[in-house]
Design an enzyme around this catalytic site. Structure first.
Site, short mmCIF file in Angstrom:
data_model
loop_
_atom_site.label_atom_id
_atom_site.label_comp_id
_atom_site.label_asym_id
_atom_site.label_seq_id
_atom_site.Cartn_x
_atom_site.Cartn_y
_atom_site.Cartn_z
CG ASP A 141 14.54 36.14 26.89
OD1 ASP A 141 14.03 36.38 28.18
OD2 ASP A 141 14.58 37.05 25.80
CG ASP A 152 14.45 44.04 26.28
OD1 ASP A 152 14.58 42.71 27.29
OD2 ASP A 152 13.50 43.12 25.42
C1 GLA Z 1 13.57 39.69 25.42
C2 GLA Z 1 15.02 39.86 25.72
C3 GLA Z 1 15.67 40.59 24.71
C4 GLA Z 1 15.50 39.74 23.47
C5 GLA Z 1 14.02 39.52 22.88
C6 GLA Z 1 13.77 38.60 21.74
O1 GLA Z 1 12.92 40.97 25.32
O2 GLA Z 1 15.08 40.61 26.94
O3 GLA Z 1 16.92 40.99 24.88
O4 GLA Z 1 16.17 38.50 23.35
O5 GLA Z 1 13.41 38.98 24.05
O6 GLA Z 1 12.60 38.20 21.41
#
Ligand code: GLA
Length: 352
Positions: free
Chosen positions: A116, A176
């Site tokens: 990520d 997200d």
């Molecule tokens: C980002 C990702 C999410 C999750 C969070 C965790 O927002 O896109 O899917 O993994 O981080 O902190």
């Protein structure tokens, strides 16, 4: 197919929860339906030791033991990191420790990594992204252990065009998802358009994890969520608490006929054929010449939705099967029409 901790548990995820989810994946029938990865998202990380080896935090006292436990259930286990110094939740990332981290995960028996971007933006320029991801892709390969590589950088820099070359097996295409109709619908209906050419066996567009069963959409909307993800040939990562699911949730997540469309061997991502008002007609080619057809109603009132064979490149009579009703709808010529509930779907497998 699998499960990920973030959507439901956020920072509360722990080894105990992961074990109980693995148990539930088996006892609920999710494993039999094809779900296999049990993925730990952010907040498992502790500090690095004197050799630079990343240790889990107190919520995960024994990662190797946990991986062994998950494997003993016939399942696989995933983990999460960032190419930046810190993850999105502020935990230790893999910056300048890519190789040692890949080796550590392989030694624990990890089968899947979600990587990520998060704080990588503070140490890299955005145009370095493909190389930064490839660095970890190469480090994973060098371990000799097959580890699914999931890119998470919110679709920046047209990731679908280079994700596979960086070693990615899937890549997030958007920010997200949230457990709300509008968030799910915008991502599923509108943000995947034109990306179908980049999906195929071993390298998939990822519209984010499922919210089915998390409570802020109703069963009709969750069926639409599952149907859209299946039409998109999207990774199916449940994001709910698998312990004590209600019947609706279980039936939606384990619908074999819908899963077969998602997981179809041909590996073609479906797409929208037409849109009229709130009605959308989608199609996905399947192995052996069948097609999946979805009649969606994004509106707030029930509506008649049409699937004209000519719009789908079909002519003559075709057998139709409603994959949510589990019922044959007969051999149909020219046109299939259905009254579709608000925010609902009628999904068919059509065969010659
Ligand atoms: C980002 C990702 C999410 C999750 C969070 C965790 O927002 O896109 O899917 O993994 O981080 O902190």
């Amino acid at each position: 197919m699998g499960w990920n901790s973030w959507n439901k548990f956020h920072k509360e995820v722990s080894a105990q929860i992961v074990k109980e989810i693995a148990d539930a994946m088996v006892s609920s029938g999710m494993k039999d339906a094809g779900y296999v990865y049990v993925n730990i998202d952010d907040t498992w990380q502790g500090k690095r030791d004197a050799q630079g080896v990343l240790q889990p935090n107190e919520k995960f006292p024994d990662m190797k033991g946990l991986a062994d436990y998950v494997h003993s259930k016939g399942l696989k286990i995933g983990i999460y990191s960032s190419p930046g110094p810190q993850t999105c939740a502020g935990y230790e990332g893999s910056y300048q420790h890519e190789e040692v981290d890949a080796k550590t995960w392989a030694a624990w028996g990890i089968d899947y990594l979600k990587y990520d971007w998060c704080s990588a933006k503070t140490v890299y320029k955005e145009e370095e992204m493909p190389a930064v991801y490839k660095k970890m892709g190469d480090a994973l390969k060098a371990t000799g252990r097959p580890i699914v590589f999931s890119l998470c950088q919110y679709g920046l820099r047209k990731v679908s065009e280079w994700g596979a070359a960086a070693g990615g097996n899937l890549w997030r295409t958007t920010g997200d998802i949230e457990d709300r109709w509008k968030s799910m619908a915008t991502i599923g209906f509108d943000k995947q358009v034109g990306l179908e050419q980049y999906a195929g066996p071993g390298h998939w567009n990822d519209p984010d994890m499922l919210e089915i069963g998390n409570g802020n959409m109703d069963a009709v909307e969750y069926k639409t969520h599952m149907s859209l993800w299946a039409m998109l040939a999207a990774p199916l990562l449940a994001g709910n608490d698998l312990r004590g699911m209600d019947d609706d949730t279980k039936q939606i997540l384990t619908n074999r006929e819908v899963i077969a469309i998602d997981q179809d061997k041909l590996g073609k991502q479906g797409f929208r054929v037409s849109k009229e008002g709130a009605s959308e007609l989608w199609v996905k080619q399947l192995e052996g010449g069948d097609i999946a057809v979805a009649l969606f109603n994004r509106g707030d009132r029930a509506d008649l939705v049409l699937a004209k064979w000519s719009d789908l490149g079909l002519s003559g009579k075709h057998s139709t099967r409603d994959v949510w009703a589990h019922a044959d709808r007969g051999k149909i010529k020219d046109l299939f029409e259905a009254e579709v509930s608000p925010h609902g779907v009628v999904m068919l497998r059509v065969s010659k």
